[in-house]
Design an enzyme around this catalytic site. Structure first.
Site, short mmCIF file in Angstrom:
data_model
loop_
_atom_site.label_atom_id
_atom_site.label_comp_id
_atom_site.label_asym_id
_atom_site.label_seq_id
_atom_site.Cartn_x
_atom_site.Cartn_y
_atom_site.Cartn_z
N GLY A 1 0.85 -1.31 -0.02
CA GLY A 1 0.07 0.03 0.07
C GLY A 1 0.90 1.25 0.14
N ALA B 1 5.25 -2.24 0.24
CA ALA B 1 5.37 -1.28 1.52
C ALA B 1 6.22 -2.23 2.46
CB ALA B 1 4.24 -0.57 1.73
N HIS C 1 8.73 -2.78 -6.73
CA HIS C 1 8.39 -2.68 -8.28
C HIS C 1 9.42 -1.94 -9.00
CE1 HIS C 1 4.27 -3.56 -6.54
NE2 HIS C 1 4.58 -2.82 -5.56
N GLU D 1 9.44 -6.61 -10.35
CA GLU D 1 8.39 -7.73 -9.71
C GLU D 1 8.38 -9.06 -10.19
OE1 GLU D 1 4.83 -5.86 -11.43
OE2 GLU D 1 4.76 -4.37 -10.01
#
Lengths: 230, 230
Positions: A89, A122, A158, A193
């Protein structure tokens, strides 16, 4: 220590945590319940809803999930937990909440004792030294950027390569991390990723399907393959 | 007030500030010297080098440029200045430096007196209420996210539409700004490259070649055209 810090929870086109299934069976071996930390999620889904999402996946591994927010005494819940999972998040919101609730240090201490820890996005950033290499928008002001420091470097989840076709003057991810290095003497792991960091005991390796891009002060960035030690 | 807050200093394929030339002639009408604030630039170019870049452009308008860092007493320099220009770079570094040097409030007061102000990118972010909608990486920890508040909203410079072809699970810019709105009751102007905000007296308009995307709490985002009042 026994931890996984993953770039993302979900691969493009995949379902939640599915690509990590085999790794998670190993990580949580012998565990039948974990405490989920939902604080990174700023909207669209409640802490209960987010916990439910984790619960549905871990049910398939025979592991019960409790949201840390469900406990009256969250500190006690962390101390009593068998294992942890922190979902992705917004890193600013996650770090602010953990510091304000007095949970950042406590979580670190519990993970250092050997309790399994999974972070995604996160939740992986907070495994690094600090959150200064997050991609997230600073939507809230945390009392500190310091994190758990479970590994001796920072992560950039990411991680995204520059798009040569983009006619835009915003900074690329690589430019941003190079800017970080002008102000901080700390290695940064650009975690694409599909990749994750696995720390088991004192060994730290990067795993997954992609190469991993490493940024160090005073060096050109370089790439390492799956299974490499960090 | 007499200010321009631009999404970017340079259009893709263009040269530095060139697309703003006519606007800058109007903004700095009657001014023969401005103070440049180079603090956003974290590397690759020194404060002197960055100031030189601004100097070369403004020479073509007959305006002298002095870097604020060249003055022994920077506060005095801000109070003595005829006009200002804050260049882009990293907003965290810019905001940290301005707060630590005691210049954020002083700069606001001087701009509120009517001295012309140009900001580009990070330099535009600081014209908003706070820096919580920057795209930049938090490479340093500022003592506060509060900014000058020259306009009654926040900006997102370099606003970028989602790329439907991208097979990546990082958040889009729109998602990030919607996350901001879950935590803050404040309008956000998604300022695409090529656009700028012009405040003259009490009138605030958005100008440039592109539509501008507006995000407000409790509303679906919407678009307004060049010349619209904000």
């Amino acid at each position: 220590m026994n931890i996984i810090l993953a770039s993302t929870s979900t691969l493009f086109g995949g379902s939640y945590l599915e690509y990590l299934r085999e790794e998670l069976i190993d990580l949580y071996s012998g565990i039948d319940e974990l405490v989920f930390i939902p604080f990174a999620r700023p909207g669209g889904i409640s802490h209960d809803g987010y916990t439910e999402k984790a619960r549905m996946f871990f049910e398939t591994l025979g592991i019960k999930v409790k949201g840390v927010h469900e406990f009256e005494d969250m500190k006690q819940a962390v101390n009593d937990a068998q294992a942890f999972f922190t979902g992705g998040g917004n890193t600013f919101l996650l770090v602010k909440t953990l510091h304000e609730e007095g949970l950042m240090t406590l979580l670190r201490e519990n993970v250092q004792q050997g309790k399994p820890y999974l972070g995604c996005s996160a939740g992986s950033n907070i495994g690094g030294q600090n959150m200064k290499t997050t991609n997230d928008m600073p939507i809230v002001y945390p009392p500190s950027f310091e994190c758990m420091g479970l590994v001796p470097f920072n992560l950039n989840p990411h991680y995204l390569d520059p798009d040569p076709g983009l006619k835009h003057n915003g900074e690329t991810r690589e430019t941003r991390i190079r800017e970080f290095l002008t102000q901080n003497d700390l290695k940064v792991i650009g975690l694409r990723e599909g990749n994750w960091i696995r720390k088991k005991g004192d060994r730290i390796r990067v795993e997954g399907s992609e190469l991993t891009r490493i940024f160090e002060p005073g060096k050109e960035p370089y790439e390492i393959g799956p299974g490499s030690e960090l």
